[in-house]
Design a protein around this motif. Structure first.
Motif, PDB file in Angstrom:
ATOM      1  N   PHE A  37       0.850  -1.178   0.000  1.00 58.60           N
ATOM      2  CA  PHE A  37       0.000   0.000   0.000  1.00 58.60           C
ATOM      3  C   PHE A  37       0.891   1.235   0.000  1.00 58.60           C
ATOM      4  O   PHE A  37       2.086   1.160   0.282  1.00 58.60           O
ATOM      5  N   ARG A  38       0.301   2.378  -0.314  1.00 58.81           N
ATOM      6  CA  ARG A  38       1.045   3.624  -0.226  1.00 58.81           C
ATOM      7  C   ARG A  38       0.115   4.748   0.213  1.00 58.81           C
ATOM      8  O   ARG A  38      -1.091   4.695   0.001  1.00 58.81           O
ATOM      9  N   GLN A  39       0.709   5.763   0.824  1.00 58.93           N
ATOM     10  CA  GLN A  39      -0.052   6.910   1.272  1.00 58.93           C
ATOM     11  C   GLN A  39       0.749   8.178   1.009  1.00 58.93           C
ATOM     12  O   GLN A  39       1.837   8.355   1.549  1.00 58.93           O
ATOM     13  N   ALA A  40       0.192   9.046   0.173  1.00 54.88           N
ATOM     14  CA  ALA A  40       0.783  10.343  -0.115  1.00 54.88           C
ATOM     15  C   ALA A  40       0.220  11.384   0.842  1.00 54.88           C
ATOM     16  O   ALA A  40      -0.889  11.219   1.365  1.00 54.88           O
ATOM     17  N   PRO A  41       0.957  12.486   1.077  1.00 53.04           N
ATOM     18  CA  PRO A  41       0.448  13.532   1.965  1.00 53.04           C
ATOM     19  C   PRO A  41      -0.911  14.045   1.516  1.00 53.04           C
ATOM     20  O   PRO A  41      -1.112  14.347   0.339  1.00 53.04           O
ATOM     21  N   GLY A  42      -1.843  14.127   2.453  1.00 50.22           N
ATOM     22  CA  GLY A  42      -3.166  14.634   2.152  1.00 50.22           C
ATOM     23  C   GLY A  42      -4.084  13.667   1.435  1.00 50.22           C
ATOM     24  O   GLY A  42      -5.206  14.045   1.083  1.00 50.22           O
ATOM     25  N   LYS A  43      -3.645  12.436   1.213  1.00 49.49           N
ATOM     26  CA  LYS A  43      -4.445  11.456   0.507  1.00 49.49           C
ATOM     27  C   LYS A  43      -4.641  10.216   1.373  1.00 49.49           C
ATOM     28  O   LYS A  43      -3.878   9.960   2.303  1.00 49.49           O
ATOM     29  N   GLU A  44      -5.673   9.462   1.051  1.00 51.82           N
ATOM     30  CA  GLU A  44      -5.921   8.216   1.759  1.00 51.82           C
ATOM     31  C   GLU A  44      -4.959   7.136   1.293  1.00 51.82           C
ATOM     32  O   GLU A  44      -4.435   7.165   0.180  1.00 51.82           O
ATOM     33  N   TYR A  59      -2.554  -5.706  -9.529  1.00 46.94           N
ATOM     34  CA  TYR A  59      -2.024  -4.357  -9.443  1.00 46.94           C
ATOM     35  C   TYR A  59      -3.130  -3.336  -9.602  1.00 46.94           C
ATOM     36  O   TYR A  59      -4.107  -3.563 -10.322  1.00 46.94           O
ATOM     37  N   THR A  60      -2.950  -2.201  -8.966  1.00 47.87           N
ATOM     38  CA  THR A  60      -3.814  -1.076  -9.270  1.00 47.87           C
ATOM     39  C   THR A  60      -3.429  -0.532 -10.644  1.00 47.87           C
ATOM     40  O   THR A  60      -2.278  -0.632 -11.068  1.00 47.87           O
ATOM     41  N   ASP A  61      -4.400   0.029 -11.358  1.00 47.32           N
ATOM     42  CA  ASP A  61      -4.184   0.413 -12.750  1.00 47.32           C
ATOM     43  C   ASP A  61      -3.035   1.396 -12.932  1.00 47.32           C
ATOM     44  O   ASP A  61      -2.319   1.341 -13.940  1.00 47.32           O
ATOM     45  N   SER A  62      -2.836   2.288 -11.985  1.00 46.72           N
ATOM     46  CA  SER A  62      -1.846   3.341 -12.149  1.00 46.72           C
ATOM     47  C   SER A  62      -0.402   2.835 -12.167  1.00 46.72           C
ATOM     48  O   SER A  62       0.494   3.569 -12.593  1.00 46.72           O
ATOM     49  N   VAL A  63      -0.167   1.603 -11.723  1.00 44.36           N
ATOM     50  CA  VAL A  63       1.203   1.082 -11.690  1.00 44.36           C
ATOM     51  C   VAL A  63       1.416  -0.088 -12.638  1.00 44.36           C
ATOM     52  O   VAL A  63       2.551  -0.581 -12.752  1.00 44.36           O
ATOM     53  N   LYS A  64       0.392  -0.524 -13.337  1.00 38.29           N
ATOM     54  CA  LYS A  64       0.531  -1.646 -14.258  1.00 38.29           C
ATOM     55  C   LYS A  64       1.558  -1.335 -15.341  1.00 38.29           C
ATOM     56  O   LYS A  64       1.563  -0.256 -15.919  1.00 38.29           O
ATOM     57  N   GLY A  65       2.431  -2.291 -15.591  1.00 45.05           N
ATOM     58  CA  GLY A  65       3.480  -2.108 -16.567  1.00 45.05           C
ATOM     59  C   GLY A  65       4.720  -1.436 -16.034  1.00 45.05           C
ATOM     60  O   GLY A  65       5.741  -1.388 -16.734  1.00 45.05           O
ATOM     61  N   LYS A  86       7.155   8.104 -11.379  1.00 47.43           N
ATOM     62  CA  LYS A  86       6.558   9.399 -11.641  1.00 47.43           C
ATOM     63  C   LYS A  86       6.410  10.161 -10.332  1.00 47.43           C
ATOM     64  O   LYS A  86       6.396   9.571  -9.259  1.00 47.43           O
ATOM     65  N   SER A  87       6.253  11.469 -10.439  1.00 49.94           N
ATOM     66  CA  SER A  87       6.099  12.280  -9.240  1.00 49.94           C
ATOM     67  C   SER A  87       4.889  11.845  -8.420  1.00 49.94           C
ATOM     68  O   SER A  87       4.926  11.913  -7.181  1.00 49.94           O
ATOM     69  N   GLU A  88       3.853  11.384  -9.074  1.00 54.70           N
ATOM     70  CA  GLU A  88       2.661  10.947  -8.353  1.00 54.70           C
ATOM     71  C   GLU A  88       2.851   9.637  -7.600  1.00 54.70           C
ATOM     72  O   GLU A  88       1.969   9.218  -6.851  1.00 54.70           O
ATOM     73  N   ASP A  89       3.997   8.980  -7.782  1.00 59.04           N
ATOM     74  CA  ASP A  89       4.322   7.801  -6.990  1.00 59.04           C
ATOM     75  C   ASP A  89       4.899   8.158  -5.628  1.00 59.04           C
ATOM     76  O   ASP A  89       5.114   7.266  -4.795  1.00 59.04           O
ATOM     77  N   THR A  90       5.172   9.430  -5.398  1.00 55.11           N
ATOM     78  CA  THR A  90       5.720   9.868  -4.119  1.00 55.11           C
ATOM     79  C   THR A  90       4.746   9.544  -2.993  1.00 55.11           C
ATOM     80  O   THR A  90       3.579   9.956  -3.024  1.00 55.11           O
ATOM     81  N   ALA A  91       5.209   8.801  -2.003  1.00 60.48           N
ATOM     82  CA  ALA A  91       4.351   8.352  -0.910  1.00 60.48           C
ATOM     83  C   ALA A  91       5.190   7.575   0.086  1.00 60.48           C
ATOM     84  O   ALA A  91       6.344   7.230  -0.177  1.00 60.48           O
ATOM     85  N   ILE A  92       4.593   7.293   1.229  1.00 58.52           N
ATOM     86  CA  ILE A  92       5.137   6.287   2.121  1.00 58.52           C
ATOM     87  C   ILE A  92       4.555   4.946   1.693  1.00 58.52           C
ATOM     88  O   ILE A  92       3.338   4.818   1.542  1.00 58.52           O
ATOM     89  N   TYR A  93       5.415   3.977   1.489  1.00 55.88           N
ATOM     90  CA  TYR A  93       4.998   2.654   1.043  1.00 55.88           C
ATOM     91  C   TYR A  93       5.028   1.685   2.215  1.00 55.88           C
ATOM     92  O   TYR A  93       6.016   1.605   2.951  1.00 55.88           O
ATOM     93  N   THR A 117       8.191   2.934   4.327  1.00 51.90           N
ATOM     94  CA  THR A 117       9.435   3.479   3.803  1.00 51.90           C
ATOM     95  C   THR A 117       9.096   4.570   2.794  1.00 51.90           C
ATOM     96  O   THR A 117       8.207   4.410   1.962  1.00 51.90           O
ATOM     97  N   GLN A 118       9.793   5.699   2.881  1.00 48.55           N
ATOM     98  CA  GLN A 118       9.473   6.867   2.069  1.00 48.55           C
ATOM     99  C   GLN A 118      10.060   6.731   0.672  1.00 48.55           C
ATOM    100  O   GLN A 118      11.243   6.425   0.508  1.00 48.55           O
ATOM    101  N   VAL A 119       9.227   7.000  -0.326  1.00 47.09           N
ATOM    102  CA  VAL A 119       9.658   7.098  -1.714  1.00 47.09           C
ATOM    103  C   VAL A 119       9.338   8.501  -2.206  1.00 47.09           C
ATOM    104  O   VAL A 119       8.186   8.935  -2.138  1.00 47.09           O
ATOM    105  N   THR A 120      10.359   9.206  -2.685  1.00 47.36           N
ATOM    106  CA  THR A 120      10.186  10.555  -3.199  1.00 47.36           C
ATOM    107  C   THR A 120      10.697  10.599  -4.628  1.00 47.36           C
ATOM    108  O   THR A 120      11.851  10.251  -4.893  1.00 47.36           O
TER     109      THR A 120
END
Length: 122
Positions: A37-44, A59-65, A86-93, A117-120
Motif C-alpha cells: 500500500f502507499r499513502q501520499a500527503p493529504g491522501k488516503e 495491481y492497481t491500474d496506475s502502476v501496471k506495466g 513518476k512524481s505521483e508515486d511519491t508516498a510512504i509505502y 518506507t518513504q519514496v520521493t
C-alpha cells in the motif's frame, strides 16, 4: 508472531527505479497474502499490489506495466520493483499481511503492517 519491516525507499528522479523490500520476522508467511500500500500527503492510503499464497498477482491500474510485486518464500521477504517512477508515486509505502491464502482489496482487512518506507520522486 509476524512483524514486517520495509526498506529500500529513497529519493529518485522521474523515470528512475527503486526496489522495496519487506522482511518478515517470526513465522514464515509464504502461505499468506501479502500486499503493498502507499499513502501520499493529504491522501488516503491506497492499494498498490497484492500477491497470494499461489503467486497470483494483482495491481492497481496506475502502476501496471511499471511495478512488479514478487516474493521469496525461502527468505521470507516481499519485494516491489518500481520502474519508470513518476512524481505521483511519491508516498510512504507499506507492506501488509493478511493471514489467509487470498488477498482482500481493502486496507482495513489487513491486520499486520510494517512501519513504512518513504519514496520521493522528483
Amino acid at each position: 508472531h509476524v512483524q514486517l519491516v520495509e526498506s529500500g525507499g529513497g529519493s529518485v528522479q522521474a523515470g528512475g527505479s527503486l526496489r522495496l523490500s519487506c522482511a518478515a520476522s517470526g513465522p514464515p508467511y509464504g502461505r499468506h497474502c501479502m500486499a503493498w500500500f502507499r499513502q501520499a500527503p493529504g491522501k488516503e492510503r491506497e492499494g498498490v499490489a497484492t500477491i497470494d499464497s499461489n503467486g497470483s498477482i494483482s495491481y492497481t491500474d496506475s502502476v501496471k506495466g511499471r511495478f512488479t510485486i514478487s516474493k521469496d518464500n525461502a527468505k521470507n521477504t516481499l519485494y516491489l520493483q518500481m520502474n519508470s517512477l513518476k512524481s505521483e508515486d511519491t508516498a510512504i509505502y507499506y507492506c501488509a499481511a493478511y493471514l489467509r491464502s487470498w488477498c482482500p482489496t481493502s486496507q482495513y482487512e489487513y491486520p499486520i503492517w510494517g512501519q513504512g518506507t518513504q519514496v520521493t520522486v522528483s
